[in-house]
Design a protein around this motif. Structure first.
Motif, PDB file in Angstrom:
ATOM      1  N   UNK A 112     -35.246  41.648 120.427  1.00 60.95           N
ATOM      2  CA  UNK A 112     -35.035  42.371 119.173  1.00 60.95           C
ATOM      3  C   UNK A 112     -33.543  42.674 119.066  1.00 60.95           C
ATOM      4  N   UNK A 113     -32.934  42.170 118.003  1.00 59.23           N
ATOM      5  CA  UNK A 113     -31.484  42.334 117.859  1.00 59.23           C
ATOM      6  C   UNK A 113     -31.122  43.392 116.822  1.00 59.23           C
ATOM      7  N   UNK A 114     -32.098  43.778 115.993  1.00 60.05           N
ATOM      8  CA  UNK A 114     -31.796  44.772 114.960  1.00 60.05           C
ATOM      9  C   UNK A 114     -33.074  45.346 114.377  1.00 60.05           C
ATOM     10  N   UNK A 115     -32.955  46.559 113.853  1.00 63.28           N
ATOM     11  CA  UNK A 115     -34.063  47.180 113.119  1.00 63.28           C
ATOM     12  C   UNK A 115     -33.539  47.649 111.776  1.00 63.28           C
ATOM     13  N   UNK A 116     -34.405  47.587 110.745  1.00 65.37           N
ATOM     14  CA  UNK A 116     -33.984  47.997 109.402  1.00 65.37           C
ATOM     15  C   UNK A 116     -34.969  48.984 108.806  1.00 65.37           C
ATOM     16  N   UNK A 117     -34.435  49.951 108.080  1.00 63.75           N
ATOM     17  CA  UNK A 117     -35.315  50.852 107.332  1.00 63.75           C
ATOM     18  C   UNK A 117     -34.585  51.326 106.090  1.00 63.75           C
ATOM     19  N   UNK A 140     -26.741  40.691 105.480  1.00 68.95           N
ATOM     20  CA  UNK A 140     -25.495  40.516 106.233  1.00 68.95           C
ATOM     21  C   UNK A 140     -25.767  40.465 107.739  1.00 68.95           C
ATOM     22  N   UNK A 141     -26.591  41.387 108.240  1.00 63.09           N
ATOM     23  CA  UNK A 141     -26.828  41.458 109.687  1.00 63.09           C
ATOM     24  C   UNK A 141     -27.608  40.240 110.188  1.00 63.09           C
ATOM     25  N   UNK A 142     -28.602  39.802 109.419  1.00 64.70           N
ATOM     26  CA  UNK A 142     -29.390  38.639 109.835  1.00 64.70           C
ATOM     27  C   UNK A 142     -28.495  37.405 109.974  1.00 64.70           C
ATOM     28  N   UNK A 144     -25.167  37.339 110.359  1.00 68.46           N
ATOM     29  CA  UNK A 144     -24.158  37.577 111.387  1.00 68.46           C
ATOM     30  C   UNK A 144     -24.711  37.442 112.808  1.00 68.46           C
ATOM     31  N   UNK A 145     -25.942  37.961 113.022  1.00 64.87           N
ATOM     32  CA  UNK A 145     -26.540  37.956 114.357  1.00 64.87           C
ATOM     33  C   UNK A 145     -27.308  36.668 114.660  1.00 64.87           C
ATOM     34  N   UNK A 146     -27.517  35.830 113.654  1.00 63.86           N
ATOM     35  CA  UNK A 146     -28.331  34.633 113.865  1.00 63.86           C
ATOM     36  C   UNK A 146     -29.784  34.966 114.168  1.00 63.86           C
ATOM     37  N   UNK A 147     -30.327  35.926 113.446  1.00 63.28           N
ATOM     38  CA  UNK A 147     -31.722  36.344 113.656  1.00 63.28           C
ATOM     39  C   UNK A 147     -32.668  35.342 113.001  1.00 63.28           C
ATOM     40  N   UNK A 148     -33.675  34.873 113.776  1.00 65.48           N
ATOM     41  CA  UNK A 148     -34.560  33.823 113.268  1.00 65.48           C
ATOM     42  C   UNK A 148     -35.937  34.318 112.832  1.00 65.48           C
ATOM     43  N   UNK A 169     -32.981  34.968 103.211  1.00 66.56           N
ATOM     44  CA  UNK A 169     -32.056  34.975 104.360  1.00 66.56           C
ATOM     45  C   UNK A 169     -32.260  33.749 105.245  1.00 66.56           C
ATOM     46  N   UNK A 170     -33.294  32.954 104.953  1.00 64.72           N
ATOM     47  CA  UNK A 170     -33.555  31.779 105.786  1.00 64.72           C
ATOM     48  C   UNK A 170     -34.296  32.084 107.077  1.00 64.72           C
ATOM     49  N   UNK A 171     -34.991  33.224 107.116  1.00 65.30           N
ATOM     50  CA  UNK A 171     -35.803  33.575 108.294  1.00 65.30           C
ATOM     51  C   UNK A 171     -36.865  32.483 108.511  1.00 65.30           C
ATOM     52  N   UNK A 172     -37.054  32.055 109.778  1.00 65.00           N
ATOM     53  CA  UNK A 172     -38.015  30.984 110.069  1.00 65.00           C
ATOM     54  C   UNK A 172     -39.457  31.460 110.019  1.00 65.00           C
TER      55      UNK A 172
END
Lengths: 206, 206
Positions: A112-117, A140-142, A144-148, A169-172
């Motif tokens: 887990x690289x980030x949490x959002x609320x 922006x964070x997704x 920048x961090x390369x979150x998939x 965001x291109x989330x897989x």
């Protein structure tokens, strides 16, 4: 090879690899028989052997399957790499924040690289081993961090909108904790783990 | 009839019925086309029509499927009754207690009748719309309340022991939030909804 493995078999193999890793880390066994796997999972001996035969390798001896070889074969065939894959949690209410202390991540290749609320108050009060951000910074964070992958735990009324933003965001893939049936783009997969769905599956199968 | 519906099709139909109920409660549509279902779920038009054909009924007109008839047919074929089914939550840590406020139960036929935790302190402090008990009372309460399903959210190390106790109580099914591969009796089914499993499914499919 991958194409020929049905979804139920793939799901069993994913569980099997985790069981084998649990055995490896807590016991001294180097080989395991299909009968032993049957005992630990409840899948029949025949199912176990058929699933393993789908891997197209021979890791069996008269004493059973080599646990290390079996783990390696399943990971290779199902494309489960050891390389770290980054995820984020979207929605840090009771359910989302419960994941902050979930033990299962430690032994997995997911991080887990980030949490959002949407509540800045919440992101400031909660303590987590990774940074928490207001939802406005999600895109922006997704990037920048390369979150998939994203774990969606927002209130039901916000689920579809959040899913659409994640798609953009291109989330897989999205793990959907809500009971909302999500519409997503072709490029994004959804795995529903609503507790209501799970209960319904149990009761309609029985 | 039930036998001939594959697990993936059954899972889609379970989701479809929930989608249709969502549509019914928020929109004024009386009919829905397979193209519209495709748009809302991402399943192809052909998949949707094939799944519906498995129901063995004709609820289609030139304008589309009657939503009410489709809901009724799916519920009848998959044996989804409106009658209330009682569940309990085992383990009231962050994850288990998060379910105390999960909105999805309101529209479902599942009712949480009890929660259990090994910490008496926790069962006394938490507030819930149903009674909370120490785990020592689990067998007695399950029998007394006629609880059929359990949601398992205990720490990983306690998961197998808790599952065995639930099996002995004659629980029909366990929704497993832990990442432990549970061994259960023949009479008990398990539905795994570990977030790690879900992530693994997404990443091995992609």
């Amino acid at each position: 090879m991958k194409k020929s493995i049905s979804k139920p078999a793939r799901e069993r193999l994913i569980q099997l690899v985790r069981l084998l890793e649990q055995v490896q880390s807590t016991e001294t066994l180097a080989v395991i028989t299909s009968a032993e796997i049957e005992k630990r999972t409840g899948w029949t001996n025949a199912t176990v052997r058929r699933d393993i035969s789908l891997l197209g390798i021979n890791c069996a001896s008269s004493a059973g399957y080599s646990i290390a070889a079996l783990i390696e074969a399943i990971k290779a065939v199902l494309n489960i790499s050891r390389s770290e894959k980054k995820c984020c949690i979207v929605g840090l209410g009771r359910l989302g924040s419960a994941l902050l202390e979930f033990e299962g991540f430690a032994h997995s290749s997911f991080k887990i690289a980030a949490g959002f609320d949407s509540s800045v108050n919440r992101t400031e009060i909660l303590s987590a081993p990774f940074p928490l951000y207001p939802t406005s910074r999600m895109e922006a964070v997704i990037a920048q961090e390369g979150i998939e992958y994203a774990i969606l735990a927002v209130p039901e009324r916000s689920a579809q909108e959040a899913a659409e933003r994640l798609c953009k965001c291109g989330i897989k893939g999205i793990v959907n904790y809500t009971s909302v049936v999500l519409r997503v783009n072709d490029g994004t997969m959804v795995e529903n783990i609503s507790v209501i769905d799970a209960l319904q599956k149990l009761s309609s199968a029985g």
